[in-house]
Design an enzyme around this catalytic site. Structure first.
Site, mmCIF file in Angstrom:
data_model
loop_
_atom_site.group_PDB
_atom_site.id
_atom_site.type_symbol
_atom_site.label_atom_id
_atom_site.label_comp_id
_atom_site.label_asym_id
_atom_site.label_seq_id
_atom_site.Cartn_x
_atom_site.Cartn_y
_atom_site.Cartn_z
ATOM 1 N N HIS A 268 0.877 -1.179 0.000
ATOM 2 C CA HIS A 268 0.000 0.000 0.000
ATOM 3 C C HIS A 268 0.912 1.226 0.000
ATOM 4 C CE1 HIS A 268 -3.444 2.419 0.508
ATOM 5 N NE2 HIS A 268 -3.787 2.145 1.757
ATOM 6 N N HIS A 307 -2.577 -2.532 -9.983
ATOM 7 C CA HIS A 307 -3.543 -1.921 -9.076
ATOM 8 C C HIS A 307 -4.803 -2.758 -9.070
ATOM 9 C CE1 HIS A 307 -6.032 1.106 -7.117
ATOM 10 N NE2 HIS A 307 -4.890 1.643 -6.729
ATOM 11 N N ASP A 363 2.575 5.234 -7.163
ATOM 12 C CA ASP A 363 3.841 5.136 -6.433
ATOM 13 C C ASP A 363 5.051 4.985 -7.326
ATOM 14 O OD1 ASP A 363 2.841 5.315 -3.828
ATOM 15 O OD2 ASP A 363 2.043 3.300 -4.003
#
Ligand code: CMC
Length: 442
Positions: A268, A307, A363
């Site tokens: 995460h 994702h 990210d």
């Protein structure tokens, strides 16, 4: 004549049931009436990790993962990233509308008023070991705030919820900056409320001997945009944690601490830290093909890719990739960007990633920017947590107000032992060799 229902035939009994479809979903509770006998439990839905289960109705964030769309309260993320500020976006997320000038000024004042922390919070943080991970410090300190604000327990009171929301959004940067200064062995810097939300955060992080700290406007704006991009993301792991813990009607500090704990994990919010470590390990552009082969062989994952919801380019990833070049103008180029670009180029042409629809997520490039800004990798998830606090609080308040919500309590499918009976130790045989059994080296 089409109807908004689902007809289910239970082949065990031959019985047919009609279940309403609302908002593209059936209420799984409807399955409970499907039974093989009146005294037996009804049918359950089995969905580990909630892959296809909606846990709430929400008005906050819309994502279309197929088309790569993200909107807060209806506003496209691209527009907010270009035109808004983090504090304005936080207002939008928490309150549902963009503020007019007067409301925005009051909101800024209200949040700014709460940037200071109690001196005992400072003393509490000073107790962490010199090498404590700042994310661990954040979990502990935000949880500890509940002891400073016992009034926060009144979660059903609107005014109390508003106050705790302002306090948390105000104090998160202060606690985050103190955590950073702690790891550096530097004295904590108190907030300067003449600066912007993000400018003041930079001040608390990086101010040294100067009397007044002046943030670099490029860095200040870039960080503010990164905060906007991270402010909410509907029912992700940490938001689900906040809602789930908050559903016990515990105070929001405890619920947000649970969210920070969830965000800490490498799948995460810890992913951007893992991306930079991965890029450093790969080390050079020529080693990228070999690294990609490793990921395909199951030798770790290509961090920053994939994702649960986006099966297309994460729209935040696109904005961040562009932002990287603005930041590099102020900081100089981070050489890891070349490795990241090559990883993206090869992965997006590779069958393994194409077939699984794995694209760069938020990210993939954010860590490279944070590193160029001078943040150590351990601070990356902390930055994420500051921004996501706005989303967590909006989601928490929505959950508390929602009459359809009750305490979160999933069901399970029991696959353990049948009933058996206690045998005293002298007569007990040695434990069998099952993986989850206690072994000799307890
Ligand atoms: N690298 C290589 N293979 C991958 C990756 C990856 N990054 N992500 C998924 N896969 C493969 C996975 O092995 C599986 O393959 P197979 O079907 O052969 O078993 C398939 O793709 C589906 O993966 P999954 O784990 O079932 O997918 P998920 O929806 O449960 O996981 C994820 C989503 C984000 C946890 C995962 O893609 C991942 O671990 N990515 C790397 C970590 C990361 O970047 N996390 C940040 C997420 S975005 C920000 C946030 O929400 O915090």
């Amino acid at each position: 004549m089409p109807r908004d229902t689902l007809t289910i035939t239970d082949n065990r009994t031959g019985q047919t049931y009609e279940v309403p479809i609302e908002n593209g979903a059936i209420a799984t509770q409807q399955l409970a009436k499907i039974k093989i006998a009146p005294d037996r439990e009804g049918l359950l839905g089995y969905d580990p990790a909630f892959g296809n289960t909606a846990s709430c109705k929400s008005r906050i964030t819309f994502i279309d993962g197929e088309r790569g769309i993200l909107r807060y309260r209806g506003y496209p993320i691209e527009e907010l990233a270009e035109k808004s500020t983090f504090l304005e976006t936080a207002y939008l997320i928490v309150k549902g509308e963009l503020p007019d000038r007067a409301h925005f000024e009051r909101w800024k004042k209200n949040v700014t008023q709460h940037t200071m922390v109690h001196e005992n919070v400072k003393a509490f943080m000073a107790g962490f070991r010199y090498d404590a991970h700042p994310m661990g410090m954040l979990v502990g300190t935000v949880g500890a705030l509940s002891t400073f604000y016992p009034d926060a327990q009144d979660v059903e009171d609107l005014e109390s919820r508003r106050l705790q929301t302002r306090r948390l959004i105000g104090k998160l940067p202060t606690i985050a900056a103190f955590a950073y200064r702690h790891t550096r062995g530097r004295p904590y810097v108190y907030p300067d409320n003449d600066l912007s939300y993000t400018g003041n955060f930079l001040n608390m992080l990086f101010r040294m001997g100067e009397r007044l700290y002046e943030p670099d406007p490029i860095i200040e704006r870039a960080l503010d945009v990164l905060f906007i991009l991270h402010a909410d993301h509907e029912q992700n792991c940490s938001t689900n944690a906040v809602r789930s813990v908050g559903s016990s009607l515990v105070d929001p500090y405890s619920a947000v601490a649970a969210g920070i704990g969830a965000l800490y994990g490498p799948r995460h919010g810890g992913a951007n830290e893992a991306v930079v470590r991965m890029l450093q390990e790969i080390g050079s552009v020529d080693r990228v093909p070999q690294a990609i082969q490793g990921f395909k062989n199951g030798d770790g994952r290509l961090m920053g890719f994939g994702h649960r919801i986006y099966k297309n380019y994460d729209p935040r990833g696109k904005i961040i990739k562009k932002l990287a070049y603005d930041v590099f103008e102020a900081t100089g180029k981070n050489p890891l960007i070349e490795i990241a670009l090559e990883l993206e180029r090869i992965a997006l042409q590779d069958d393994y990633f194409v077939k699984r629809r794995l694209y760069p997520n938020v990210d993939f490039y954010s860590g490279v920017i944070y590193q160029a800004m001078g943040f150590p990798v351990t601070m990356f998830p902390v930055l994420f947590a500051i921004a996501r606090t706005a989303g967590w609080l909006a989601q928490w308040a929505e959950m508390v107000r929602d009459p359809e919500q009750r305490i979160s309590r999933p069901r399970q499918i029991y696959v353990g032992e049948e009933e058996r009976h206690y045998i005293a130790i002298p007569e007990r045989p040695p434990p069998s060799d099952r993986e989850d059994m206690v072994s000799d080296d307890i």
